[in-house]
Enzyme design. Structure first.
Site, PDB file in Angstrom:
ATOM      1  CB  SER A   7      -7.968 -60.497 -75.069  1.00 14.88           C
ATOM      2  OG  SER A   7      -7.788 -61.373 -73.967  1.00 14.88           O
ATOM      3  CG  HIS A  32      -6.991 -56.744 -73.236  1.00 17.32           C
ATOM      4  ND1 HIS A  32      -7.277 -55.517 -72.668  1.00 17.32           N
ATOM      5  CD2 HIS A  32      -7.717 -57.655 -72.533  1.00 17.32           C
ATOM      6  CE1 HIS A  32      -8.160 -55.682 -71.683  1.00 17.32           C
ATOM      7  NE2 HIS A  32      -8.435 -56.979 -71.563  1.00 17.32           N
ATOM      8  CG  ASP A  34      -8.171 -60.366 -70.240  1.00 17.72           C
ATOM      9  OD1 ASP A  34      -8.609 -59.288 -69.800  1.00 17.72           O
ATOM     10  OD2 ASP A  34      -8.392 -60.785 -71.393  1.00 17.72           O
ATOM     11  CG  MET A  36      -8.806 -63.231 -65.088  1.00 18.86           C
ATOM     12  SD  MET A  36     -10.049 -64.272 -65.857  1.00 18.86           S
ATOM     13  CE  MET A  36     -10.279 -63.412 -67.423  1.00 18.86           C
ATOM     14  CG  HIS A  65      -8.944 -56.110 -67.793  1.00 18.97           C
ATOM     15  ND1 HIS A  65      -9.951 -56.739 -68.501  1.00 18.97           N
ATOM     16  CD2 HIS A  65      -9.537 -55.582 -66.689  1.00 18.97           C
ATOM     17  CE1 HIS A  65     -11.107 -56.594 -67.850  1.00 18.97           C
ATOM     18  NE2 HIS A  65     -10.873 -55.906 -66.744  1.00 18.97           N
ATOM     19  CG  MET A  67     -10.726 -58.675 -64.648  1.00 26.44           C
ATOM     20  SD  MET A  67     -11.018 -59.725 -66.071  1.00 26.44           S
ATOM     21  CE  MET A  67      -9.386 -59.673 -66.816  1.00 26.44           C
ATOM     22  CG  MET A 136     -15.813 -55.178 -67.681  1.00 28.55           C
ATOM     23  SD  MET A 136     -14.377 -55.586 -68.694  1.00 28.55           S
ATOM     24  CE  MET A 136     -14.674 -57.323 -69.076  1.00 28.55           C
ATOM     25  CG  ASP A 174     -12.379 -56.733 -72.139  1.00 25.52           C
ATOM     26  OD1 ASP A 174     -12.486 -57.656 -72.962  1.00 25.52           O
ATOM     27  OD2 ASP A 174     -11.631 -56.786 -71.138  1.00 25.52           O
TER      28      ASP A 174
HETATM   29  C1  DX5 Z   1     -13.138 -61.094 -69.886  1.00 28.05           C
HETATM   30  C2  DX5 Z   1     -11.796 -60.522 -70.256  1.00 28.05           C
HETATM   31  C3  DX5 Z   1     -11.766 -60.192 -71.719  1.00 28.05           C
HETATM   32  C4  DX5 Z   1     -11.804 -61.425 -72.565  1.00 28.05           C
HETATM   33  C5  DX5 Z   1     -12.341 -61.078 -73.902  1.00 28.05           C
HETATM   34  O1  DX5 Z   1     -13.073 -61.596 -68.616  1.00 28.05           O
HETATM   35  O2  DX5 Z   1     -11.539 -59.331 -69.542  1.00 28.05           O
HETATM   36  O3  DX5 Z   1     -10.658 -59.385 -72.049  1.00 28.05           O
HETATM   37  O4  DX5 Z   1     -10.565 -62.002 -72.763  1.00 28.05           O
HETATM   38  O5  DX5 Z   1     -12.479 -62.266 -74.599  1.00 28.05           O
HETATM   39  P1  DX5 Z   1     -13.571 -62.395 -75.725  1.00 28.05           P
HETATM   40  O6  DX5 Z   1     -13.230 -61.383 -76.750  1.00 28.05           O
HETATM   41  O7  DX5 Z   1     -13.425 -63.798 -76.194  1.00 28.05           O
HETATM   42  O8  DX5 Z   1     -14.898 -62.122 -75.072  1.00 28.05           O
HETATM   43 ZN    ZN Z   2      -9.974 -57.895 -70.452  1.00 32.41          ZN
END
Ligand code: DX5
Ligand code: ZN
Length: 218
Positions: A7, A32, A34, A36, A65, A67, A136, A174
């Site tokens: 990620s 990956h 993320d 947000m 991903h 969110m 998750m 994840d």
């Molecule tokens: C969490 C994200 C994950 C995160 C994982 O909100 O969706 O993908 O980046 O990071 P680590 O591996 O550091 O928990």
């Molecule tokens: Zn993620």
């Protein structure tokens, strides 16, 4: 097939091209990303423009991903930017069936992510239409959080359901994955392993990915 998906949330974003090159040369399977929005989760990260830039330099699939709330409004932007897999959060999609179909109609893989407190049962009527379920193992919003061990039986149970129903759905896991717990996640049924701080936070990312691969038996 077991896959490792670093990620970029924990990468040095000012040197993203270099960071990504390092993990792809080390054998990362997916990258990956993320996304947000500051509404569904209490953090704001990156959007389609970064995905489009990554697409120019990354050869492996971009595992995006979302969110975010109102994911339907942004599907086209992410698909056009080059996302290969789009995963939405079940909790943020009131019309999940429609959203999943909208992703698949755009010709890419569709996944649904479940927060730690969201039961597997919420996917009972849509499971066979998914390419992947993302369990998750932290509450989403930030990298570097601790793996919630009570999610292991959830992963195992999902694997049993998939096997029993003879489905092709893959299980992505994840949050909080490191070299010392990835083996356990794999033995409980994980197929795709997301790791942010567990890879980018280590000095030798190639060695970390190698160790992870050994632990998952691939
Ligand atoms: C969490 C994200 C994950 C995160 C994982 O909100 O969706 O993908 O980046 O990071 P680590 O591996 O550091 O928990
Ligand atoms: Zn993620």
């Amino acid at each position: 097939m077991k896959r490792i998906a670093p990620s970029i949330l924990s990468a040095d974003l000012a040197n993203l091209a270099q960071e990504v090159q390092e993990v792809t040369e080390a054998g990362a399977d997916w990258l990956h990303v993320d996304v947000m929005d500051g509404h569904f989760v209490p953090n704001i990260t990156i959007g389609p423009v970064v995905v489009a830039s990554l697409k120019k330099v990354v050869k492996i699939p971009l595992d995006v991903h979302l969110m975010i709330e109102n994911a339907d409004l942004y599907l086209d932007a992410f698909v056009e930017a080059g996302a290969d897999i789009l995963t939405v959060q079940a909790e943020a999609c009131p019309h999940l069936h429609r959203t999943v179909h909208a992703i698949k109609e755009r010709g890419i893989r569709a996944g649904v992510a479940l927060n730690p407190a969201t039961p597997l049962e919420s996917l009972a009527y849509i499971l066979d239409e998914l390419d992947l379920v993302m369990i998750m193992t932290v509450n989403p919003g930030f990298g570097g959080q601790e793996f919630i061990v009570t999610m292991l039986p959830k992963i195992k149970h999902l694997k049993q359901i998939i096997t029993k129903r003879k489905l092709k759905v893959e299980i992505e896991v994840d949050g909080g994955i490191k070299t010392d717990n990835i083996g356990k996640v794999a033995r409980n049924g994980g197929d795709i392993f997301v790791a942010g701080s567990g890879i980018f936070g280590t000095p030798d990312r190639a060695a970390t990915i190698r160790k992870m691969r050994e632990a998952i038996g691939k």
